[in-house]
Scaffold this active site. Structure first.
Site, short mmCIF file in Angstrom:
data_model
loop_
_atom_site.label_atom_id
_atom_site.label_comp_id
_atom_site.label_asym_id
_atom_site.label_seq_id
_atom_site.Cartn_x
_atom_site.Cartn_y
_atom_site.Cartn_z
N GLN A 21 -4.55 12.63 1.98
CA GLN A 21 -4.38 11.44 1.13
C GLN A 21 -3.37 11.76 0.03
O GLN A 21 -2.95 10.86 -0.71
CB GLN A 21 -5.70 11.04 0.50
CG GLN A 21 -6.80 10.72 1.48
CD GLN A 21 -8.12 10.55 0.76
OE1 GLN A 21 -8.46 9.47 0.29
NE2 GLN A 21 -8.88 11.62 0.67
N GLY A 74 -12.08 18.18 -0.98
CA GLY A 74 -11.50 17.75 -2.25
C GLY A 74 -11.19 16.28 -2.35
O GLY A 74 -10.17 15.89 -2.90
N CYS A 124 14.28 1.64 -1.81
CA CYS A 124 14.53 0.41 -2.55
C CYS A 124 13.30 -0.49 -2.48
O CYS A 124 12.68 -0.65 -1.42
CB CYS A 124 15.73 -0.33 -1.94
SG CYS A 124 15.99 -1.92 -2.71
N HIS A 157 -0.94 8.30 2.52
CA HIS A 157 -0.55 7.53 1.33
C HIS A 157 0.89 7.79 0.92
O HIS A 157 1.25 7.56 -0.23
CB HIS A 157 -1.50 7.85 0.17
CG HIS A 157 -2.92 7.44 0.46
ND1 HIS A 157 -4.00 8.02 -0.17
CD2 HIS A 157 -3.44 6.53 1.32
CE1 HIS A 157 -5.13 7.47 0.28
NE2 HIS A 157 -4.81 6.57 1.19
C1 BV8 Z 1 -5.42 -1.33 1.80
C2 BV8 Z 1 -0.91 6.84 -3.49
C3 BV8 Z 1 -5.14 -3.40 2.93
C4 BV8 Z 1 -0.42 6.45 -4.82
C5 BV8 Z 1 -3.24 6.11 -3.28
C6 BV8 Z 1 -13.55 -2.44 -1.65
C7 BV8 Z 1 -14.03 -1.74 -0.56
C8 BV8 Z 1 -13.18 -1.09 0.32
C9 BV8 Z 1 -11.82 -1.09 0.09
C10 BV8 Z 1 -11.35 -1.76 -1.01
C11 BV8 Z 1 -12.18 -2.43 -1.87
N1 BV8 Z 1 -11.41 -2.99 -2.85
C12 BV8 Z 1 -10.12 -2.69 -2.63
C13 BV8 Z 1 -10.08 -1.96 -1.51
C14 BV8 Z 1 -8.91 -1.41 -0.86
C15 BV8 Z 1 -8.41 -0.17 -1.61
C16 BV8 Z 1 -9.52 0.78 -1.98
O1 BV8 Z 1 -10.02 1.51 -1.15
N2 BV8 Z 1 -9.90 0.76 -3.26
C17 BV8 Z 1 -10.96 1.64 -3.70
C18 BV8 Z 1 -10.62 2.20 -5.08
C19 BV8 Z 1 -12.26 0.85 -3.73
N3 BV8 Z 1 -7.54 0.46 -0.64
C20 BV8 Z 1 -6.26 0.06 -0.59
O2 BV8 Z 1 -5.76 -0.76 -1.33
C21 BV8 Z 1 -5.45 0.68 0.51
N4 BV8 Z 1 -4.75 -0.36 1.20
O3 BV8 Z 1 -6.62 -1.39 1.88
O4 BV8 Z 1 -4.56 -2.28 2.28
C22 BV8 Z 1 -4.02 -4.08 3.58
C23 BV8 Z 1 -3.99 -4.13 4.97
C24 BV8 Z 1 -2.95 -4.80 5.59
C25 BV8 Z 1 -1.92 -5.38 4.83
C26 BV8 Z 1 -1.95 -5.28 3.43
C27 BV8 Z 1 -3.00 -4.63 2.79
C28 BV8 Z 1 -4.39 1.61 -0.07
C29 BV8 Z 1 -5.05 2.83 -0.63
C30 BV8 Z 1 -3.98 3.85 -1.02
C31 BV8 Z 1 -3.79 3.84 -2.51
N5 BV8 Z 1 -2.87 4.90 -2.89
N6 BV8 Z 1 -2.35 7.05 -3.57
C32 BV8 Z 1 -0.55 7.56 -5.83
O5 BV8 Z 1 -1.02 8.66 -5.49
O6 BV8 Z 1 -0.17 7.30 -6.98
S1 BV8 Z 1 -4.89 6.50 -3.31
C33 BV8 Z 1 -5.25 7.73 -4.42
O7 BV8 Z 1 -6.64 7.99 -4.24
C34 BV8 Z 1 -4.59 9.09 -4.16
O8 BV8 Z 1 -3.70 9.11 -3.08
C35 BV8 Z 1 -5.76 9.96 -3.76
O9 BV8 Z 1 -5.40 10.86 -2.79
C36 BV8 Z 1 -6.69 8.97 -3.23
C37 BV8 Z 1 -8.08 9.39 -3.04
O10 BV8 Z 1 -8.51 10.04 -4.20
P1 BV8 Z 1 -8.96 11.58 -4.03
O11 BV8 Z 1 -7.93 12.30 -3.26
O12 BV8 Z 1 -10.33 11.59 -3.49
O13 BV8 Z 1 -8.86 12.08 -5.50
P2 BV8 Z 1 -9.93 11.83 -6.66
O14 BV8 Z 1 -9.24 12.17 -7.94
O15 BV8 Z 1 -10.56 10.48 -6.49
O16 BV8 Z 1 -11.08 12.89 -6.36
C38 BV8 Z 1 -10.78 14.27 -6.42
C39 BV8 Z 1 -11.96 14.98 -5.79
O17 BV8 Z 1 -11.67 16.38 -5.78
C40 BV8 Z 1 -13.24 14.81 -6.58
O18 BV8 Z 1 -14.31 14.51 -5.67
C41 BV8 Z 1 -13.47 16.19 -7.22
O19 BV8 Z 1 -14.85 16.51 -7.31
C42 BV8 Z 1 -12.81 17.08 -6.22
N7 BV8 Z 1 -12.32 18.35 -6.76
C43 BV8 Z 1 -11.86 18.62 -8.00
N8 BV8 Z 1 -11.48 19.93 -8.05
C44 BV8 Z 1 -11.70 20.45 -6.84
C45 BV8 Z 1 -12.22 19.46 -6.01
N9 BV8 Z 1 -12.54 19.67 -4.73
C46 BV8 Z 1 -12.35 20.91 -4.24
N10 BV8 Z 1 -11.84 21.93 -4.97
C47 BV8 Z 1 -11.51 21.74 -6.27
N11 BV8 Z 1 -11.01 22.76 -6.99
ZN ZN Z 2 18.08 -2.32 -1.86
#
Ligand code: BV8
Ligand code: ZN
Length: 253
Positions: A102, A194, A128, A120
């Site tokens: 991700q 992670g 663009c 992602h």
């Molecule tokens: C889509 C790129 C449809 C940008 C990212 C309700 C229910 C279900 C879905 C939805 C909903 N409401 C809205 C939605 C859809 C939405 C979604 O899921 N929202 C969530 C918040 C509810 N999803 C979308 O919008 C997706 N698109 O559904 O489109 C569609 C279909 C057709 C046509 C049009 C539209 C798009 C999702 C992609 C978003 N972009 N990233 C950027 O990075 O800036 S997502 C973003 O979150 C990051 O990429 C990241 O990778 C991803 C997931 O987060 P994590 O990787 O888990 O990171 P996080 O910080 O959350 O957690 C870190 C973890 O690591 C923790 O658990 C921590 O304990 C652990 N940790 C910490 N240290 C360590 C560790 N683990 C191991 N070792 C360590 N040392």
């Molecule tokens: Zn352009």
């Protein structure tokens, strides 16, 4: 160090196809902030889920482009950590490993993987925001500190250039998504490392694998929605747990 059971070692030794799904936690020990932890300085006052959207970019391109330029700088200064290296070792050991991330950093590639499914997109790509022409982001200013930066303009249509990542509300790349779900359906073991398991459809991958009969293993220092489903939940940092897991797998201890 959490207990690594013999049954997990045996499952990894027997698996013909392993899927590894990584989230921001796998890059945490490289010094790259995870997606939801408090960001530094300017970004601390913004909710990343709100900032990583087309609306935020349309509303304030400089604020959003500056956030990604800052994150690109942090990634460029970072190195793969022992978690990335251990996943690379695993890919050498098992007959087939599909690495799905991700994350938008390139740390898995810099750890030696030549095929990573990026669900992602990538911080290193830019295009663009209107005609989608590619843009070489490397030529841009390297930020000294976090702050707004006007995005470059498209060389073809002069519209603002955007990061090559998938924002909330945007569809994931169809080919990568199909590859990821196909691997989840076929693997014998899925290792989720992670990730807070909140973002869909990526978060569905371990669920699809488990429903298709795969063993589910996760590595995370904190609880996640997978806790009840996972056969092994190794409660620890990936950079500590994964090297130990690989040492055990290679019979080194
Ligand atoms: C889509 C790129 C449809 C940008 C990212 C309700 C229910 C279900 C879905 C939805 C909903 N409401 C809205 C939605 C859809 C939405 C979604 O899921 N929202 C969530 C918040 C509810 N999803 C979308 O919008 C997706 N698109 O559904 O489109 C569609 C279909 C057709 C046509 C049009 C539209 C798009 C999702 C992609 C978003 N972009 N990233 C950027 O990075 O800036 S997502 C973003 O979150 C990051 O990429 C990241 O990778 C991803 C997931 O987060 P994590 O990787 O888990 O990171 P996080 O910080 O959350 O957690 C870190 C973890 O690591 C923790 O658990 C921590 O304990 C652990 N940790 C910490 N240290 C360590 C560790 N683990 C191991 N070792 C360590 N040392
Ligand atoms: Zn352009």
């Amino acid at each position: 160090m959490p207990l690594i059971e013999t049954s997990l070692i045996r499952a990894l030794q027997e698996a013909r196809h392993v899927v590894v799904l990584t989230g921001a936690g796998v890059s945490a020990e490289s010094g790259v902030p995870t997606f939801r932890e408090a960001q530094t300085g300017l970004w601390a006052r913004y909710d990343p889920d709100r900032l990583a959207t087309p609306a935020a970019f349309a509303d304030d391109p400089a604020l959003v482009w500056g956030w990604y330029a800052w994150r690109r700088k942090l990634v460029r200064q970072a190195m793969p950590n022992p978690a990335h290296v251990a996943i690379r070792r695993l890919a050498e050991l098992v007959p087939r490993l599909t690495l799905i991330t991700q994350n938008v950093d390139d740390l898995h590639e810099r750890a030696g993987h030549d095929s990573v499914i990026h669900l992602h997109g990538s911080l290193m790509d830019s295009r663009c925001s209107v005609c989608e022409a590619g843009h070489e982001a490397s030529a841009e200013v390297l930020l000294a500190e976090p702050g707004p930066v006007e995005p470059p303009r498209c060389r073809l249509c002069a519209a603002p250039v955007r990061p090559g990542v998938v924002w909330f509300g945007e569809a994931l790349p169809a080919q990568e998504l199909a590859q990821a779900f196909a691997a989840a359906q076929r693997c014998e073991l899925v290792l989720s490392v992670g990730t807070s398991g909140q973002v869909y459809p990526a978060a569905a991958i371990p669920l699809v694998a488990a429903r298709a009969g795969a063993r589910l293993v996760q590595i995370n220092p904190a609880p996640t929605p997978l806790d009840d489903l996972a056969e092994h939940s190794l409660r620890g940092a990936a950079g500590i747990v994964l090297p130990e897991l690989l040492d055990r797998l290679e019979g080194l201890n």
